[in-house]
Write a protein that holds these residues in place. Structure first.
Motif: not given
Length: 247
Positions: A127-153
């Motif tokens: 239990s909880g391993l799915t959340l850890l795997a999802t966080t490890g796989a998606t957090a960099p892309f979430v941060g990258l989306f924030g960077t792209v959005w910030g650079i655009y504005h």
């Protein structure tokens, strides 16, 4: 040295709903990951302590005393639960004649009961391993989306102001890159923890499987069965003299 007015506080103050949502999501993912990491670490330590009590369990004079020795490291550890499940099946499962499971051989009833307990324990460990795997796989892309959005504005604001000098561009663009760094900071601990917990679970499950095998032998045969390697060695020791004599 000129004072730098850019940073995370300025990024938050100048951000919009999207950038705020991304920052909150990253913070939530980080807090949840670290909670799971610490909880899994505590569980692993307790189970390791309980596993070291297995020799004391088999050195006890009675089964109840052995369970008490195992429970000295916490009565909720999976080794105690496995022993209690085996004892419960020995007292009730094998004597119940009005149940469908009573059609099984007593040894098979014990095996079925222990297998169910092991399956439940494995589900709890994972239990909880799915959340850890999802966080490890998606957090960099979430941060990258924030960077792209910030650079655009930032570039839109610079274009509107008409000031395209390097000192006007470097600040907002560099500030937007904070989101990428935040995404990596969230993802890396989750990835490391996922790998460590997965390996720790394999070790614990192997120990539980061996303990279940011993419990099954104790209640069905009245003794512990040697491991396959030990049986093979003993077989070879019996075969060698005959082989030598035949030669």
């Amino acid at each position: 040295m000129p004072e730098n007015s850019f940073g995370f506080a300025h990024l938050w103050a100048s951000g919009d709903v999207v950038s705020h949502t991304i920052a909150i999501v990253l913070a939530f993912m980080s807090i949840t990951s670290w909670y799971l990491i610490l909880a899994k670490a505590v569980d692993w330590f307790q189970m390791r302590q309980a596993a070291r009590k297995l020799d004391d369990f088999w050195a006890a004079r009675s089964f109840g005393e052995g369970v008490e020795r195992l429970a000295s490291k916490g009565d909720t550890n999976p080794f105690v639960q496995l022993a209690e499940q085996a004892d419960h099946c020995n007292q009730q499962c094998m004597t119940a004649s009005d149940q469908l499971s009573a059609r099984f051989h007593p040894a098979e009833q014990m095996e079925r009961s222990l297998r169910q307990q092991l399956s439940g324990t494995q589900a709890e460990l994972e239990s909880g391993l799915t959340l850890l795997a999802t966080t490890g796989a998606t957090a960099p892309f979430v941060g990258l989306f924030g960077t792209v959005w910030g650079i655009y504005h930032a570039l839109v604001a610079i274009g509107i102001s008409g000031q395209a000098a390097l000192e006007k561009v470097a600040g907002p663009v560099g500030e937007a890159l904070i989101m990428t760094a935040a995404g990596l900071a969230v993802a890396l601990p989750a990835v490391f923890a996922y790998n460590a917990v997965t390996r720790a679970n394999r070790v614990i499950l192997a120990a539980l499987d061996a303990f279940a095998h011993d419990l099954h032998a104790f209640f069905t045969l009245g003794k512990r069965i040697a491991s396959p390697g030990t049986q093979a060695n003993s077989t070879l020791s019996r075969v060698k003299p005959n082989t030598a004599k035949a030669a």
